[in-house]
Design a protein around this motif. Structure first.
Motif, PDB file in Angstrom:
ATOM      1  N   LEU A  39       0.859  -1.179   0.000  1.00 50.81           N
ATOM      2  CA  LEU A  39       0.000   0.000   0.000  1.00 50.81           C
ATOM      3  C   LEU A  39       0.898   1.232   0.000  1.00 50.81           C
ATOM      4  N   ARG A  40       0.822   1.990  -1.077  1.00 48.38           N
ATOM      5  CA  ARG A  40       1.680   3.165  -1.251  1.00 48.38           C
ATOM      6  C   ARG A  40       0.824   4.430  -1.238  1.00 48.38           C
ATOM      7  N   LEU A  41       1.027   5.261  -0.214  1.00 46.53           N
ATOM      8  CA  LEU A  41       0.225   6.476  -0.013  1.00 46.53           C
ATOM      9  C   LEU A  41       1.103   7.711   0.154  1.00 46.53           C
ATOM     10  N   ALA A  42       2.289   7.677  -0.394  1.00 49.54           N
ATOM     11  CA  ALA A  42       3.227   8.791  -0.233  1.00 49.54           C
ATOM     12  C   ALA A  42       2.713  10.063  -0.909  1.00 49.54           C
ATOM     13  N   ARG A  43       3.172  11.190  -0.375  1.00 49.71           N
ATOM     14  CA  ARG A  43       2.921  12.512  -0.967  1.00 49.71           C
ATOM     15  C   ARG A  43       1.429  12.794  -1.146  1.00 49.71           C
ATOM     16  N   ASN A  44       0.687  12.588  -0.056  1.00 42.76           N
ATOM     17  CA  ASN A  44      -0.689  13.041   0.023  1.00 42.76           C
ATOM     18  C   ASN A  44      -0.767  14.114   1.111  1.00 42.76           C
ATOM     19  N   LYS A  45      -1.932  14.261   1.728  1.00 46.32           N
ATOM     20  CA  LYS A  45      -2.102  15.226   2.815  1.00 46.32           C
ATOM     21  C   LYS A  45      -2.609  14.509   4.063  1.00 46.32           C
ATOM     22  N   ILE A  46      -2.207  13.269   4.207  1.00 44.93           N
ATOM     23  CA  ILE A  46      -2.757  12.409   5.257  1.00 44.93           C
ATOM     24  C   ILE A  46      -2.318  12.883   6.643  1.00 44.93           C
ATOM     25  N   SER A  47      -3.297  13.179   7.483  1.00 45.71           N
ATOM     26  CA  SER A  47      -3.032  13.564   8.866  1.00 45.71           C
ATOM     27  C   SER A  47      -3.758  12.640   9.842  1.00 45.71           C
ATOM     28  N   ARG A  48      -4.567  11.739   9.288  1.00 41.88           N
ATOM     29  CA  ARG A  48      -5.362  10.866  10.150  1.00 41.88           C
ATOM     30  C   ARG A  48      -5.333   9.432   9.634  1.00 41.88           C
ATOM     31  N   ILE A  49      -5.229   8.493  10.568  1.00 43.13           N
ATOM     32  CA  ILE A  49      -5.304   7.070  10.245  1.00 43.13           C
ATOM     33  C   ILE A  49      -6.498   6.495  11.001  1.00 43.13           C
ATOM     34  N   PRO A  50      -7.576   6.156  10.309  1.00 43.15           N
ATOM     35  CA  PRO A  50      -8.784   5.655  10.989  1.00 43.15           C
ATOM     36  C   PRO A  50      -8.486   4.437  11.862  1.00 43.15           C
ATOM     37  N   GLU A  51      -9.161   4.346  12.961  1.00 44.17           N
ATOM     38  CA  GLU A  51      -8.959   3.242  13.889  1.00 44.17           C
ATOM     39  C   GLU A  51      -9.278   1.910  13.213  1.00 44.17           C
TER      40      GLU A  51
END
Length: 352
Positions: free
Chosen positions: A147-159
Motif C-alpha cells: 500500500l503506497r500512499l506517499a505525498r498526500n495530505k494524510i493527517s489521520r489514520i482511521p482506527e
C-alpha cells in the motif's frame, strides 16, 4: 554491498520472469477468435497490448473518470490523469484485479465511494501516491501486500484500518502530514507480515508506537525526532535497516546502548546533532554519521569489542563487521585514527 545488489537484481529477475511467464501462458491459450472480442471491449481511451492481455494502460490520457474495466484485467495503470473519484461502477466486472496504479491524480477521501476498494478481493498492490487524500482510505482489500500512499495530505489514520491486512508487507506513508497523535498504540495492529514501514517526511517528534514486530526496514527520515526511548528496538527484534537522517537527535536523546542492537546492519543518522559516535553492535555493516557535530573519533572507545580480545580472536573470531563508515560534514580532521582500522578490519570505505 555488491552482494546485496546482485541479490536484489536476481530477485527482480525472478519476479519479472514469473510475471512474464504467467502473462505469456494466458496469451498462448488465446486463439485467434478471441482477439476481436478483446479488441472491442478495450476502452477507447486506453491501450490493450495484444501481447499482454491481462494489462490495461490508461495512464497519461487526461482522464477525469475511470473507464469500465474488462473482466480479464489483472494490471491496471491509471497514473498521471485528472481522476477525482473512485466509484464501484467501473470495477463491476474487474474481479481479477491484482494491481492498480492511481498515482498522480486528484483523488480525495470524499471522492472514494464507500466499500469500493474492499470489494476488490484479489487486489495485492494499490498505489495512490501524489493524490489529495487527507486520511488513509478505508476499508481496504484484506489481501493487500503493498500500500503506497506517499505525498498526500494524510493527517489521520482511521482506527482499525490496518487490523485485517495480515498479508501487507510494505506500507509507505512518507511525505504526508502525520503528527505523533495520529500514531496510537494500536494503529499498526494486525500488520503481522509487515517488512517495510516508511513514515519519513512527516511531522513526528517521537518514535512511533507499537511498530509491528516483523518489521525489517524502518524509515523515519526528515521528522523532528529528539529521543530514542530505552529498549525501543527490543519490540522490533528483526529490524535490519534503520533510517533516522534529518532529525533532531542529540547525545542526550540516545540511551547508552540505544543502537547496540544485533539485528541492525544499516544505521543512518546523518544530519542530526550528535557530538560523538553512539555505541554500536559488532554486527553493524553500514554506519552513516555525516553532517553532525562530531569533533573527534576514538577507535578504542567506539569499538564494539575489546581490541585486545580481537587480536586474540584474529580474523576467525567475532570481529566487528563494519564495512562502510561515513563521517564527512563533521569537525573531524584527517588522518583516520589507526585504532579505527585496527578495530574495524573489514572496513572497505571511510568518508571523512
Amino acid at each position: 554491498m555488491i552482494l546485496k545488489v546482485y541479490t536484489s537484481l536476481l530477485l527482480l529477475f525472478l519476479v519479472n520472469s514469473v510475471w512474464t511467464r504467467t502473462v505469456r501462458q494466458v496469451y498462448d491459450d488465446l486463439g485467434p477468435d478471441h482477439w476481436s472480442h478483446y479488441t472491442s471491449e478495450c476502452p477507447q481511451e486506453c491501450f490493450c497490448p495484444p501481447s499482454f492481455p491481462n494489462a490495461l494502460y490508461c495512464d497519461n490520457k487526461g482522464l477525469k473518470e475511470i473507464p469500465p474495466i474488462p473482466a480479464r484485467i489483472w494490471y491496471l495503470y491509471l497514473q498521471n490523469n485528472q481522476i477525482e473519484t473512485l466509484s464501484e461502477k467501473p470495477f463491476v466486472n474487474a474481479t481479477h484485479l491484482r494491481w492498480i496504479n492511481l498515482n498522480k491524480n486528484k483523488i480525495t477521501n470524499s471522492g472514494i465511494e464507500s466499500g469500493v476498494l474492499s470489494k476488490l478481493k484479489r487486489l495485492l498492490y494499490l498505489f495512490l501516491e501524489d493524490n489529495e487524500l487527507e486520511e488513509v482510505p478505508a476499508p481496504l482489500p484484506v489481501g493487500l501486500e503493498q500500500l503506497r500512499l506517499a505525498r498526500n495530505k494524510i493527517s489521520r489514520i482511521p482506527e482499525g484500518v490496518f487490523s485485517h491486512l495480515e498479508n501487507l508487507t510494505m506500507l509507505d506513508l512518507h511525505q504526508n502530514s502525520l503528527l505523533d497523535s495520529a500514531l496510537q498504540s494500536d494503529t499498526f495492529q494486525g500488520l503481522n507480515s509487515l517488512m517495510q514501514l516508511n513514515i519519513a517526511k512527516n511531522s513526528l517528534k517521537k518514535m512511533p508506537l507499537s511498530i509491528p514486530s516483523n518489521t525489517l526496514q524502518l524509515f523515519l527520515d526528515n521528522n523532528s525526532i529528539e529521543v530514542i526511548p530505552e529498549n525501543y528496538f527490543s519490540a522490533i527484534p528483526k529490524v535490519t535497516f534503520l533510517r533516522l537522517n534529518y532529525n533532531k537527535l542529540s547525545d542526550d536523546g540516545i540511551p547508552p546502548n540505544g543502537f547496540n542492537v544485533s539485528s541492525i546492519l544499516d544505521l543512518q543518522l546523518s544530519h542530526n546533532q550528535l557530538t560523538k559516535i553512539p555505541p554500536i553492535n559488532a554486527h553493524l555493516e553500514h554506519l552513516h554519521l555525516d553532517h553532525n557535530k562530531i569533533k573527534s573519533v576514538n577507535g578504542t572507545q567506539i569499538c564494539p569489542v575489546s581490541i585486545a580480545l580481537e587480536e586474540d580472536y584474529g580474523y576467525y573470531g567475532n570481529i566487528p563487521r563494519l564495512r562502510y563508515l561515513r563521517l564527512d560534514g563533521n569537525e573531524i580532521q584527517p588522518p583516520i585514527p589507526l585504532d579505527i582500522m585496527i578495530c574495524f578490519r573489514l572496513l572497505q570505505a571511510v568518508v571523512i
